[in-house]
Design an enzyme around this catalytic site. Structure first.
Site, mmCIF file in Angstrom:
data_model
loop_
_atom_site.group_PDB
_atom_site.id
_atom_site.type_symbol
_atom_site.label_atom_id
_atom_site.label_comp_id
_atom_site.label_asym_id
_atom_site.label_seq_id
_atom_site.Cartn_x
_atom_site.Cartn_y
_atom_site.Cartn_z
ATOM 1 C CD GLU A 1 0.485 2.439 -1.117
ATOM 2 O OE1 GLU A 1 0.731 1.728 -0.131
ATOM 3 O OE2 GLU A 1 0.612 3.685 -1.114
ATOM 4 C CE LYS B 1 3.509 0.702 2.331
ATOM 5 N NZ LYS B 1 2.352 1.629 2.280
ATOM 6 C CB CYS C 1 3.594 4.126 -0.339
ATOM 7 S SG CYS C 1 2.832 5.721 0.127
#
Length: 260
Positions: free
Chosen positions: A36, A107, A142
């Site tokens: 990421e 995300k 994440c």
């Protein structure tokens, strides 16, 4: 999986060149995964605005060429994306072996508790999967790892291999390993969780990228520093595991319509 050290003394341009070289060295692999926000650092909040780029920006161009040169599927981690018609996003890019952009994932769960990423970036809205020759990838990033409902949605969409690039902090490394294994077990899927090494804006990174099989067994795990983690696995084990231990069929809440 390329566990990149995001060295604050290295320019973004130099890091792109270095990472592209590492990707090319993986020729012969089926899939290469990056972490990421490896261009700016996941905790370098003050760099997000200046380091943001459009989907077809410099990272896209360099990674597309690297994927094509190596002949690999490339999950190029995520970048701070500048949408000309909206906010910044934490956006993952997946390239085919021909260098075409095959998938984009913004995300959904932003970290920061009303600070940092949570206020600087917009939230994605779409679950994203991408078909490879031997498996279907489900994309997450994440902090998404803490939200099991996202992964259930990916499994309902056909995902068999869950790919999670991250910039996970060292102080919560135990959670990183635990959650990667939990997502694998509960979804009977492979989990490929690729983190960063080094330090982002003074926040030491966990490293320890990990590959977990559908039964929760750790197939490979990196150490704390920059490392190339290579593992061979048979995607067919997903179907075998789900057939021999059909727990997903017993779900009572949030059942998806049957896939035809």
């Amino acid at each position: 999986m390329l566990q990149i050290d995001v060295n604050e003394g290295e320019t973004v341009e130099a890091r792109r060149v270095r990472v592209a070289s590492l990707v090319r060295e993986q020729a012969g692999a089926d899939l290469v995964v990056l972490p990421e926000l490896w261009t700016t650092g996941a905790f370098a909040y003050e760099e997000f605005g200046g380091g943001a780029e459009p989907l077809d920006g410099p990272t896209h161009d360099v990674m597309a060429k690297a994927a094509r040169d190596a002949g690999v599927w490339l999950h190029a981690g995520s970048i701070p994306e500048r949408d000309p018609d909206g906010p910044l996003y934490n956006t993952s890019l997946v390239f085919s072996p021909s260098g075409d952009l095959a998938a984009v994932y913004r995300k959904i769960h932003r970290f920061g508790f009303d600070r940092g990423e949570a206020v600087l970036m917009g939230a994605g809205e779409d679950l994203v999967t991408v078909r490879l020759p031997d498996t279907r990838l489900g994309l997450a990033t994440c902090y998404d790892l803490r939200f099991p409902e996202l992964f259930r949605g990916l499994v309902d969409a056909g995902a068999e291999t869950l790919v999670v690039p991250a910039g996970w902090p060292e102080r919560r490394r135990a959670h990183w390993t635990l959650l990667a294994q939990a997502r694998a077990v509960e979804n009977q899927a492979f989990v490929l969780a690729c983190g960063t090494a080094g330090s982002h804006a003074g926040v030491p990174q966990a490293g320890h990228s990990i590959v977990v099989d559908p039964w929760g067994e750790v197939l490979a795990q990196a150490g704390p520093g920059e490392e190339v983690l290579t593992v061979d696995f048979d995607p067919g084990r997903v179907a075998v595991t789900r057939d021999r231990f059909p727990a997903l069929k017993d779900r009572m809440l949030g059942l998806a319509p049957p896939r035809r």
